[in-house]
Design an enzyme around this catalytic site. Structure first.
Site, mmCIF file in Angstrom:
data_model
loop_
_atom_site.group_PDB
_atom_site.id
_atom_site.type_symbol
_atom_site.label_atom_id
_atom_site.label_comp_id
_atom_site.label_asym_id
_atom_site.label_seq_id
_atom_site.Cartn_x
_atom_site.Cartn_y
_atom_site.Cartn_z
ATOM 1 N N ASP A 5 -0.205 5.166 0.981
ATOM 2 C CA ASP A 5 -0.435 6.083 2.100
ATOM 3 C C ASP A 5 -0.509 5.334 3.421
ATOM 4 O O ASP A 5 -1.285 4.387 3.576
ATOM 5 C CB ASP A 5 -1.737 6.867 1.888
ATOM 6 C CG ASP A 5 -1.615 7.914 0.801
ATOM 7 O OD1 ASP A 5 -0.759 8.801 0.942
ATOM 8 O OD2 ASP A 5 -2.376 7.841 -0.181
ATOM 9 N N ASP B 138 -1.338 -0.862 6.008
ATOM 10 C CA ASP B 138 -1.594 -0.311 7.337
ATOM 11 C C ASP B 138 -3.073 -0.280 7.693
ATOM 12 O O ASP B 138 -3.435 0.237 8.747
ATOM 13 C CB ASP B 138 -1.025 1.107 7.434
ATOM 14 C CG ASP B 138 -1.789 2.085 6.550
ATOM 15 O OD1 ASP B 138 -1.866 1.837 5.330
ATOM 16 O OD2 ASP B 138 -2.309 3.086 7.063
ATOM 17 N N ASP C 272 0.859 -1.171 0.000
ATOM 18 C CA ASP C 272 0.000 0.000 0.000
ATOM 19 C C ASP C 272 0.907 1.236 0.000
ATOM 20 O O ASP C 272 2.108 1.132 0.284
ATOM 21 C CB ASP C 272 -0.888 -0.042 1.246
ATOM 22 C CG ASP C 272 -1.664 1.238 1.436
ATOM 23 O OD1 ASP C 272 -2.410 1.618 0.518
ATOM 24 O OD2 ASP C 272 -1.511 1.873 2.500
#
Length: 217
Positions: free
Chosen positions: A12, A165, A10
Site C-alpha cells: 500500500d 513509502d 511494500d
C-alpha cells in the site's frame, strides 16, 4: 557489479495507489462510531502497521471499542476498493527487476487474505517470488519480515533492498541490516523518509528503476 540479490516492496502506497482510500476509510470508520476523526497526516502515518495497532494510534479514544472500529474500517475499506489501482509503471518496474535475475518479494502490513485478493485483482501475483504479511510476521518496523524473506531465499540481509513509502518500511530495513529506499508518492512526507537515512529517496517508480537497475549488474 550486482549490489542486490533480493528486492522487497511494500504494497500500500508503494505499488498500490491506496493511501487516500485507506485514510478515507479510517476517517469514515471513526465518524460511524462518533469517535474523534484523525486528520490526514495522523491517519496516513499509521499505514503499514498491523491494523489494530494502526487504528488505535490513529484514534486513541477508541479504547475498548477497537473491535467495533476495526469492523467499521473493514466495511469502509471494502467499499469502493475496486477503484484503487496500481501506480503507473508498477508492472513494468517489477518485470524489469525480474528480467535482471533478481528475487522480488512483498513485505506488507496487510493481512494475508487482503494481499492475496489485491494481487489477484491486479493480476500481478506471478511477478513475486514470495510475500510476507502481518499475519505471518511481527509488524513493521520489527525486522521479522525481512529476516524471513532473506532466510527463505538464502540471501544475506545486506544484499536485500527494501522499497517503501513509510518510515516503518525504512526502519524495518535498518533494523534488519538491509538497504532502504524511500518512495515519496505514498503515505509519509519526504522529510520523514529522509530522517531514516535511506540509500535514496525517489519520487516515482520510473525514478526507482533508473536508480536501481544499474545496481543489478
Amino acid at each position: 557489479m550486482r549490489e542486490f540479490d533480493l528486492v522487497v516492496f511494500d504494497w500500500d502506497g508503494t505499488l498500490m495507489d491506496s493511501t487516500g482510500h485507506i485514510v478515507h476509510a479510517i476517517q469514515q470508520a471513526c465518524r460511524d462510531l462518533d469517535l474523534p476523526v484523525p486528520g490526514r497526516e495522523a491517519a496516513s502515518h499509521v499505514i503499514g502497521l498491523r491494523l489494530d495497532d494502526a487504528l488505535l494510534r490513529a484514534c486513541p479514544a477508541a479504547g475498548a471499542r477497537l473491535p467495533e472500529l476495526t469492523a467499521a474500517f473493514r466495511r469502509r475499506y471494502q467499499a469502493g476498493l475496486e477503484r484503487v489501482t496500481l501506480f503507473e509503471h508498477a508492472q513494468s518496474t517489477l518485470q524489469a527487476i525480474r528480467a535482471a535475475g533478481i528475487f522480488v518479494a512483498i513485505a506488507t502490513g496487510s493481512s494475508r487474505a487482503g494481499l492475496d485478493r489485491a494481487l489477484q485483482a491486479a493480476g500481478i501475483q506471478d511477478l513475486f517470488d514470495a510475500t510476507r504479511t502481518v499475519d505471518e510476521c511481527h509488524s513493521k518496523p520489527h525486522p521479522d519480515m525481512l529476516f524471513q524473506l532473506t532466510d527463505y531465499f538464502g540471501v544475506a540481509c545486506g544484499r536485500a533492498l527494501m522499497v517503501g513509502d513509510t518510515s516503518h518500511d525504512l526502519l524495518m530495513a535498518r533494523n534488519a541490516g538491509s538497504v532502504g529506499v524511500g518512495i515519496s508518492h505514498g503515505a509519509h512526507a519526504d522529510k520523514e523518509l529522509l530522517r531514516c537515512q535511506p540509500a535514496a529517496l525517489v519520487h516515482s517508480l520510473p525514478e526507482l528503476s533508473s536508480w536501481l537497475l544499474p545496481r543489478l549488474g
